[in-house]
Design a protein around this motif. Structure first.
Motif, PDB file in Angstrom:
ATOM      1  N   TYR A  91       0.958  -1.025   0.161  1.00 23.20           N
ATOM      2  CA  TYR A  91      -0.191  -0.072   0.181  1.00 23.20           C
ATOM      3  C   TYR A  91       0.788   1.295   0.014  1.00 23.20           C
ATOM      4  O   TYR A  91       1.923   1.317   0.647  1.00 23.20           O
ATOM      5  N   ALA A  92       0.420   2.306  -0.983  1.00 21.55           N
ATOM      6  CA  ALA A  92       1.345   3.422  -0.741  1.00 21.55           C
ATOM      7  C   ALA A  92       0.121   4.482  -0.547  1.00 21.55           C
ATOM      8  O   ALA A  92      -0.909   4.494  -1.486  1.00 21.55           O
ATOM      9  N   ARG A  93       0.309   5.357   0.414  1.00 21.51           N
ATOM     10  CA  ARG A  93      -0.644   6.528   0.712  1.00 21.51           C
ATOM     11  C   ARG A  93      -0.800   7.467  -0.629  1.00 21.51           C
ATOM     12  O   ARG A  93       0.273   7.450  -1.480  1.00 21.51           O
ATOM     13  N   ARG A  97       2.092   8.501  -4.074  1.00 26.84           N
ATOM     14  CA  ARG A  97       2.012   7.488  -5.233  1.00 26.84           C
ATOM     15  C   ARG A  97       2.660   8.006  -6.776  1.00 26.84           C
ATOM     16  O   ARG A  97       2.708   9.187  -6.635  1.00 26.84           O
ATOM     17  N   GLY A  98       3.108   7.164  -7.340  1.00 29.99           N
ATOM     18  CA  GLY A  98       3.625   7.807  -8.733  1.00 29.99           C
ATOM     19  C   GLY A  98       4.894   8.331  -8.647  1.00 29.99           C
ATOM     20  O   GLY A  98       5.327   8.923  -9.530  1.00 29.99           O
ATOM     21  N   ARG A  99       5.708   7.943  -7.407  1.00 30.32           N
ATOM     22  CA  ARG A  99       7.124   8.389  -7.203  1.00 30.32           C
ATOM     23  C   ARG A  99       7.939   7.355  -7.402  1.00 30.32           C
ATOM     24  O   ARG A  99       9.255   7.615  -6.752  1.00 30.32           O
ATOM     25  N   GLY A 100       7.525   6.161  -7.636  1.00 27.23           N
ATOM     26  CA  GLY A 100       8.496   4.928  -7.676  1.00 27.23           C
ATOM     27  C   GLY A 100       8.765   4.548  -6.133  1.00 27.23           C
ATOM     28  O   GLY A 100       9.731   3.463  -6.127  1.00 27.23           O
ATOM     29  N   ILE A 101       8.082   4.636  -5.315  1.00 25.12           N
ATOM     30  CA  ILE A 101       8.401   4.214  -3.986  1.00 25.12           C
ATOM     31  C   ILE A 101       8.033   2.732  -3.860  1.00 25.12           C
ATOM     32  O   ILE A 101       8.486   1.704  -3.433  1.00 25.12           O
ATOM     33  N   GLY A 102       6.602   2.525  -4.399  1.00 21.16           N
ATOM     34  CA  GLY A 102       6.162   0.932  -4.388  1.00 21.16           C
ATOM     35  C   GLY A 102       7.041   0.099  -5.164  1.00 21.16           C
ATOM     36  O   GLY A 102       7.411  -1.124  -4.860  1.00 21.16           O
ATOM     37  N   ALA A 103       7.607   0.627  -6.438  1.00 17.49           N
ATOM     38  CA  ALA A 103       8.682  -0.218  -7.180  1.00 17.49           C
ATOM     39  C   ALA A 103       9.877  -0.358  -6.442  1.00 17.49           C
ATOM     40  O   ALA A 103      10.612  -1.321  -6.554  1.00 17.49           O
ATOM     41  N   ALA A 104      10.232   0.676  -5.564  1.00 17.75           N
ATOM     42  CA  ALA A 104      11.216   0.641  -5.111  1.00 17.75           C
ATOM     43  C   ALA A 104      11.126  -0.584  -3.762  1.00 17.75           C
ATOM     44  O   ALA A 104      12.334  -1.484  -3.476  1.00 17.75           O
ATOM     45  N   PRO A 128     -10.436  -5.657 -10.865  1.00 17.07           N
ATOM     46  CA  PRO A 128     -11.069  -4.200 -11.114  1.00 17.07           C
ATOM     47  C   PRO A 128     -10.139  -3.160 -10.621  1.00 17.07           C
ATOM     48  O   PRO A 128     -10.719  -1.997 -10.844  1.00 17.07           O
ATOM     49  N   ASN A 129      -9.151  -3.390  -9.910  1.00 20.66           N
ATOM     50  CA  ASN A 129      -8.329  -2.424  -9.394  1.00 20.66           C
ATOM     51  C   ASN A 129      -7.332  -1.789 -10.253  1.00 20.66           C
ATOM     52  O   ASN A 129      -6.546  -2.181 -10.706  1.00 20.66           O
ATOM     53  N   PRO A 130      -7.810  -0.528 -10.640  1.00 24.06           N
ATOM     54  CA  PRO A 130      -6.920   0.339 -11.647  1.00 24.06           C
ATOM     55  C   PRO A 130      -5.711   0.467 -11.198  1.00 24.06           C
ATOM     56  O   PRO A 130      -4.635   0.936 -12.158  1.00 24.06           O
TER      57      PRO A 130
HETATM   58  C1  COA Z   1      -0.162  -0.170  -6.214  1.00 28.68           C
HETATM   59  C2  COA Z   1       0.412   1.039  -5.512  1.00 28.68           C
HETATM   60  C3  COA Z   1       1.240   0.329  -4.332  1.00 28.68           C
HETATM   61  C4  COA Z   1       1.763   1.513  -6.540  1.00 28.68           C
HETATM   62  O1  COA Z   1       2.719   2.419  -5.494  1.00 28.68           O
HETATM   63  P1  COA Z   1       3.515   3.554  -6.563  1.00 28.68           P
HETATM   64  O2  COA Z   1       4.388   3.861  -5.409  1.00 28.68           O
HETATM   65  O3  COA Z   1       2.336   4.583  -6.973  1.00 28.68           O
HETATM   66  O4  COA Z   1       4.078   2.932  -7.753  1.00 28.68           O
HETATM   67  P2  COA Z   1       5.253   3.452  -8.533  1.00 28.68           P
HETATM   68  O5  COA Z   1       5.216   4.802  -8.373  1.00 28.68           O
HETATM   69  O6  COA Z   1       6.553   2.745  -7.633  1.00 28.68           O
HETATM   70  O7  COA Z   1       4.929   2.923  -9.948  1.00 28.68           O
HETATM   71  C5  COA Z   1       5.766   1.874 -10.514  1.00 28.68           C
HETATM   72  C6  COA Z   1       5.257   1.371 -11.659  1.00 28.68           C
HETATM   73  O8  COA Z   1       3.952   1.179 -12.132  1.00 28.68           O
HETATM   74  C7  COA Z   1       3.175   2.261 -12.988  1.00 28.68           C
HETATM   75  N1  COA Z   1       1.944   2.413 -12.236  1.00 28.68           N
HETATM   76  C8  COA Z   1       1.794   2.989 -10.814  1.00 28.68           C
HETATM   77  N2  COA Z   1       0.494   3.362 -10.789  1.00 28.68           N
HETATM   78  C9  COA Z   1       0.067   3.179 -12.098  1.00 28.68           C
HETATM   79  C10 COA Z   1      -1.210   3.614 -12.763  1.00 28.68           C
HETATM   80  N3  COA Z   1      -2.370   4.196 -11.908  1.00 28.68           N
HETATM   81  N4  COA Z   1      -1.548   3.492 -14.080  1.00 28.68           N
HETATM   82  C11 COA Z   1      -0.470   2.911 -14.741  1.00 28.68           C
HETATM   83  N5  COA Z   1       0.604   2.586 -14.234  1.00 28.68           N
HETATM   84  C12 COA Z   1       0.961   2.868 -13.175  1.00 28.68           C
HETATM   85  C13 COA Z   1       4.043   3.349 -12.924  1.00 28.68           C
HETATM   86  O9  COA Z   1       3.995   4.169 -14.061  1.00 28.68           O
HETATM   87  C14 COA Z   1       5.588   2.743 -12.947  1.00 28.68           C
HETATM   88  O10 COA Z   1       5.900   2.185 -14.000  1.00 28.68           O
HETATM   89  P3  COA Z   1       7.256   2.535 -14.791  1.00 28.68           P
HETATM   90  O11 COA Z   1       8.068   1.325 -14.160  1.00 28.68           O
HETATM   91  O12 COA Z   1       7.079   2.831 -15.938  1.00 28.68           O
HETATM   92  O13 COA Z   1       8.105   3.663 -14.061  1.00 28.68           O
HETATM   93  C15 COA Z   1      -0.078   2.453  -5.173  1.00 28.68           C
HETATM   94  O14 COA Z   1      -1.151   2.448  -6.231  1.00 28.68           O
HETATM   95  C16 COA Z   1      -1.360   1.805  -4.058  1.00 28.68           C
HETATM   96  O15 COA Z   1      -1.082   1.606  -2.935  1.00 28.68           O
HETATM   97  N6  COA Z   1      -2.594   1.487  -4.616  1.00 28.68           N
HETATM   98  C17 COA Z   1      -3.760   1.406  -3.569  1.00 28.68           C
HETATM   99  C18 COA Z   1      -3.628  -0.300  -3.023  1.00 28.68           C
HETATM  100  C19 COA Z   1      -3.365  -1.256  -3.965  1.00 28.68           C
HETATM  101  O16 COA Z   1      -4.030  -1.256  -4.793  1.00 28.68           O
HETATM  102  N7  COA Z   1      -2.496  -1.943  -3.267  1.00 28.68           N
HETATM  103  C20 COA Z   1      -2.171  -3.425  -4.387  1.00 28.68           C
HETATM  104  C21 COA Z   1      -3.061  -4.469  -3.952  1.00 28.68           C
HETATM  105  S1  COA Z   1      -2.523  -5.923  -4.785  1.00 28.68           S
END
Ligand code: COA
Length: 152
Positions: A91-93, A97-104, A128-130
């Protein structure tokens, strides 16, 4: 760190609230207490595999992965004879989001698991989770099985 338990629990409950809209998880009266017990247990173990990321001094993201010793139920989904780990929660707040923290965080977990000899990591996500679908695809995961449920 055991001190991180409160932050992990807060982020986990935000995850459940977010995921509840897709019908896979529900926030039940017992969810908070059950999550606390499980996360406390993980933090107390050397194989706990859970991480917290900070952004601008605030707890921003959490990732918990089940070590192969605790992924037994899902391991039979694959045939390859390798230890299997399982992503329990990510989970990312919204502000982080969108700053590469989830990927890191995910890359760090992959490295830790690989160092422990894990070749397969599984995750469940709601189709369905976008946010989760594109995210896990970008991390190299591919669909393995699809489950449909009719809610009563
Ligand atoms: C899923 C989640 C953890 C992603 O974390 P994040 O820190 O925003 O993701 P990042 O910024 O590290 O993105 C990593 C990659 O995913 C892609 N990505 C992330 N969100 C995206 C979106 N909404 N649409 C398209 N691509 C997306 C990024 O573009 C990035 O791609 P890149 O490799 O080309 O740079 C976050 O959106 C979240 O907490 N969502 C709600 C909870 C959830 O769905 N958890 C997962 C349950 S299985």
């Amino acid at each position: 760190m055991p001190d991180d338990l409160d932050a992990m629990c807060r982020l986990y409950l935000e995850l459940v609230k977010y995921e509840a809209r897709f019908g896979w998880l529900s926030l039940l009266p017992m969810t908070a207490a059950a999550a606390r017990v499980e996360l406390a247990d993980k933090l107390a173990r050397g194989d706990g595999w859970c991480w917290l990321a900070e952004s601008d001094g605030e707890d921003a993201d959490m990732l918990a992965v089940h070590h192969p010793d605790h992924s037994g139920r899902i391991a039979s989904a694959v045939r390859k004879p390798s230890p299997v780990a399982y992503v329990g929660s990510l989970y990312a707040r919204p502000v982080s989001r969108g700053r590469g923290i989830g990927a890191a965080l995910t890359a760090h977990a992959h490295a830790v698991a690989a160092a422990a000899g894990v070749e397969i990591i599984l995750v469940h996500y709601a189709a369905p989770n976008p946010l989760s679908v594109p995210f896990w695809s970008r991390q190299g995961y591919r669909p393995l099985l699809t489950t449909w449920e009719r809610l009563a």
